[in-house]
Design an enzyme around this catalytic site. Sequence first.
Site, short mmCIF file in Angstrom:
data_model
loop_
_atom_site.label_atom_id
_atom_site.label_comp_id
_atom_site.label_asym_id
_atom_site.label_seq_id
_atom_site.Cartn_x
_atom_site.Cartn_y
_atom_site.Cartn_z
N GLN A 28 19.05 13.00 -18.42
CA GLN A 28 19.36 11.98 -19.43
C GLN A 28 19.47 12.62 -20.80
O GLN A 28 18.60 13.41 -21.20
CB GLN A 28 18.29 10.90 -19.44
N ASP A 45 8.11 -3.39 -15.70
CA ASP A 45 6.94 -4.08 -15.15
C ASP A 45 6.84 -4.07 -13.63
O ASP A 45 6.21 -4.94 -13.05
CB ASP A 45 6.88 -5.53 -15.64
N CYS A 66 15.70 4.07 -25.48
CA CYS A 66 14.40 4.51 -26.00
C CYS A 66 14.07 3.78 -27.29
O CYS A 66 14.84 3.83 -28.26
CB CYS A 66 14.39 6.01 -26.25
#
Length: 363
Positions: A71, A206, A102
């Site tokens: 990345q 999550d 980010c």
Amino acid sequence: MNIGNISFPDKPLFLAPMEDVTDIGFRRLCKRFGASMVYTEFVSAEALVRSVKSTVSKLTIDDAERPVGIQIYGRDVPQMVEAAKIVEAEAHPDVIDINFGCPVKKVAGKGAGAGMLQNIPLLLDITREVVKAVKTPVTVKTRLGWNSQQLIITTLAEQLQDCGIQALTIHGRTRSQMYTGDADWTLIGEVKNNPRIHIPIIGNGDITSPEEALNAFNRYGVDAVMIGRATFGRPWIFKEINDYFEEEGAKSEEGQLPIGETTTHHQSPNTYHTPPLTLDDKIDILLEQLHINMEHIRKERGDDDPRNELRAILHTRRHLAASPIFKGIPDFRQTRIAMLRAETISDLTTILEQCRERLKSEC
């Protein structure tokens, strides 16, 4: 599901790219325990173009990790194009991923990462030019938008697809949320169910348990699930999730299996048809991670560098301190501090062995 010429099994699980986390030792273990795709730590395009040694070292990958993605992030079109070319030529990854997600200030605050969500024309220019510059499949990872008033992902996904990317990963938060609150998978599901979207959609945010992973596939229809923070000190989470998928699949197809019977799983033959990992297994895996990192750093920097041992520890001890297996130790806080302060492999190994004995005595 395919990305370029890479074919993935049903319900693939990806390891998220994370700075100071997804080093080569950790990636190898996650791959062994069932990750379908792993990613390196993210790479600064500016630093890569300037040949900064610490950045160039992030391009080192092992064939055992494949398929693996590298990345890159940045805010300048020529630099991002040049960085992508360097990555392709030097590392030959299976995927080049562009980071538009980010949220940390030192990245987003300078207009890169999630900061690009405030400059969509530039974001699209970068994506379009990187896709044109390389033959390696290009993918993107981003967020829902800059904040709750700018939830732009449904439109942005189509625009990115038009730029030629071959998959899109969506983290279910805005930049303003950072890592707080709950990830919102509703918009991820909307993108996936958009009839105009034909590239794979990878959901992120999550996923900490097998049940949450299965729900992400079944409820939102994503093509893959990417797991980040829940992997800290727990590279075996991929095995736990895939074992759960296998059990649930067996129940739905055949009814409850008799005890002792197994079925054939759709993923790696190295991961399944094995019993659940024991406490001893997990501590041994964490110790192995430490030694893999030591071996890699020695190879990279030379056997005689006295700082190698500390470097290996720095790459590993945050995983040890975060591992959920130690939650059963009373007053673990002091032990955790000792882990984070350890400066020799011998000291860290001693702490882990003491944890092993304390956990066994609690059983």
